[in-house]
Design a protein around this motif. Structure first.
Motif, mmCIF file in Angstrom:
data_model
loop_
_atom_site.group_PDB
_atom_site.id
_atom_site.type_symbol
_atom_site.label_atom_id
_atom_site.label_comp_id
_atom_site.label_asym_id
_atom_site.label_seq_id
_atom_site.Cartn_x
_atom_site.Cartn_y
_atom_site.Cartn_z
ATOM 1 N N GLN A 78 15.661 -1.617 2.837
ATOM 2 C CA GLN A 78 14.644 -1.500 3.886
ATOM 3 C C GLN A 78 15.262 -1.130 5.228
ATOM 4 O OE1 GLN A 78 12.514 -5.213 3.639
ATOM 5 N NE2 GLN A 78 11.701 -4.725 1.612
ATOM 6 N N THR A 121 5.343 3.313 1.929
ATOM 7 C CA THR A 121 6.106 2.436 1.040
ATOM 8 C C THR A 121 5.276 1.319 0.411
ATOM 9 O OG1 THR A 121 6.788 1.106 2.952
ATOM 10 C CG2 THR A 121 8.257 2.872 2.258
ATOM 11 N N LEU A 164 9.639 5.652 -2.172
ATOM 12 C CA LEU A 164 8.357 5.079 -2.592
ATOM 13 C C LEU A 164 8.522 4.279 -3.881
ATOM 14 C CD1 LEU A 164 5.031 7.067 -2.628
ATOM 15 C CD2 LEU A 164 5.678 5.651 -4.574
#
Length: 452
Positions: A34, A61, A121
């Motif tokens: 992240q 996301t 994704l």
């Protein structure tokens, strides 16, 4: 000491210990990935970060999984959740390595940018899927009277691991971004994420195949039954009022946190750091999330004693009140120290509330529906977070600094607390305490009030 005793009791369950290791490694990888994503998409020297940009990244996301999550949730109630965990972490390892190679090689333009977006994704969507499976399988690793204790440990382990991974990624970006270049440093971040994901897969492989469920004889569905399964999961929730109300309170918390995510990134990029001071912006925003993460971690220490003393229902209401007070006071002061205090209190109270919500859902949802319900839980979690960021983008000024918006958030938390306490008065404290030491382990089914 109480936390140590709780951890020691739960550590007596071999499968719980192994599940904890999976969460540590997997969520360390999540935190690393992240930060790598944020570094690449939001803190690139050429990017123009805005609240809408943050909302766009969160939507990219989080929302795809929100759309497809219910359709794959039946897999958690059909196939061994332990096998799913191994497969997911191996897939995330592969995604991370490809991302690392592409970014480090500067393959980020044209058609390659589409590939990068798809890989990000998939990797981050799988994060929510595997967490839903691990949470659904948690009940199989402990005794029924230990749901609250287990639910308090895991949300502590997860943020601690993510904080570690994110901090490591931040150090790589800040220290090596200059000597090696931004793309090479970002590539190394994803290499680290891959190593952590492969560690999680190895740890999950040591858990017995059937330890995380689903139980033999549990209701099984096929992909063709997805629509029916989703409706069944929603009906299951609608018949369990405590779980439904608890999930709504969690949605309010996530809307607020999504709002704050957009606010913090933009205010550090454009107000506190100023243009051209990218390292200062990264450190400032990272510090906010780190302090919030400390609050997340400490929730595992304070949430159970509070719930034992005042009950789960009142604890949820109290945490919303703490968030309301913090957000409307220190959270409304546009100064870095005040915002750090608010980040800690929001993290502590918000994650303490989630411990209670997880406990309520565990205790009031049947095992043959847990996979679907926890995936629906994650859908609500994701959509609420994105909604919060969209609201922030709609109301905040260009530099995000707005005292009135912060006070308005505090008022929202206050209304949520009042609404929850009023709506949950019918089922009563005893129903919400099911699955805890205060509630005992003897109640096998929710009471009539819980099903109202």
């Amino acid at each position: 000491m109480e936390f140590t005793r709780r951890l020691g009791r739960l550590g007596g369950h071999r499968d719980f210990r192994r599940l904890m290791i999976v969460r540590l490694a997997g969520q360390s990888g999540d935190g690393t990935a992240q930060v790598g994503m944020a570094s690449y998409l939001l803190f690139d020297p050429q990017s123009q970060t805005s609240a809408w940009a943050v909302a766009g990244v969160l939507a990219l996301t989080m929302l795809p999984y929100s759309l497809f999550g219910p359709f794959v949730s039946v897999l958690l109630d059909r196939f061994w959740r332990q096998r799913i965990s191994v497969l997911v972490d191996l897939t995330r390892t592969a995604c991370s390595l490809v991302l690392a190679a592409m970014i480090a090689s500067h393959l980020t333009g044209g058609g390659a940018s589409v590939v990068l977006a798809v890989l990000l994704l998939v990797m981050l969507s799988l994060n929510r899927f595997t967490l839903a499976g691990l949470q659904a399988g948690l009940a199989g690793t402990v005794d029924e009277s230990e749901y609250l204790e287990a639910s308090s440990i895991m949300p502590m382990i997860g943020p601690l691991a993510a904080l570690f991974g994110g901090a490591a990624a931040g150090v790589i970006r800040l220290v090596l971004g200059g000597p090696l270049g931004t793309d090479a440093a970002n590539g190394l971040i994803f290499v680290l994420a891959a190593l952590l994901f492969i560690g999680a897969a190895g740890a999950a492989g040591r858990i017995p195949r059937d330890a995380l469920g689903p139980e033999d004889g549990a209701e099984r569905t096929t992909v063709g039954d997805v629509a029916h399964g989703l409706a069944t999961g929603l009906r299951h929730l609608s018949a369990r009022r405590p779980a439904r109300l608890a999930l709504l309170s969690e949605a309010v918390v996530r809307i607020g946190y999504g709002f704050l995510m957009a606010f913090v990134i933009v205010v550090h990029r454009h107000r506190f750091a100023g243009e051209g001071r990218l390292g200062t912006a990264i450190a400032g925003a990272g510090g906010w999330f780190a302090v919030s993460g400390v609050g997340f971690v400490l929730s595992g220490v304070v949430s159970v004693p509070i719930a034992d003393r005042i009950g789960v229902r009142r604890c949820i209401g109290a945490m919303l009140l703490v968030m309301a007070l913090s957000q409307a006071t220190v959270g409304a002061v546009m100064a870095v120290p005040a915002l750090l205090v608010n980040s800690f209190l929001i993290g502590l109270a918000g994650q303490s509330l989630k411990v209670q919500v997880d406990t309520v859902v565990q205790a009031h949802v049947d095992d043959d529906h847990r996979g679907r319900v926890f995936t629906l839980y994650d859908v609500l979690y994701n959509v609420s977070t994105v909604l919060g960021a969209v609201i922030a983008a709609s109301v905040l000024p260009a530099d995000a600094a707005s005292t009135s918006a912060m006070i308005g958030m505090g008022a929202g938390y206050l209304l949520a607390a009042a609404g929850f306490l009023a709506a949950s008065r019918g089922p009563g404290d005893a129903v919400f305490n099911r699955g805890t030491r205060a509630g005992g382990a003897e109640d096998e089914q929710p009471s009539a009030g819980a099903r109202a």
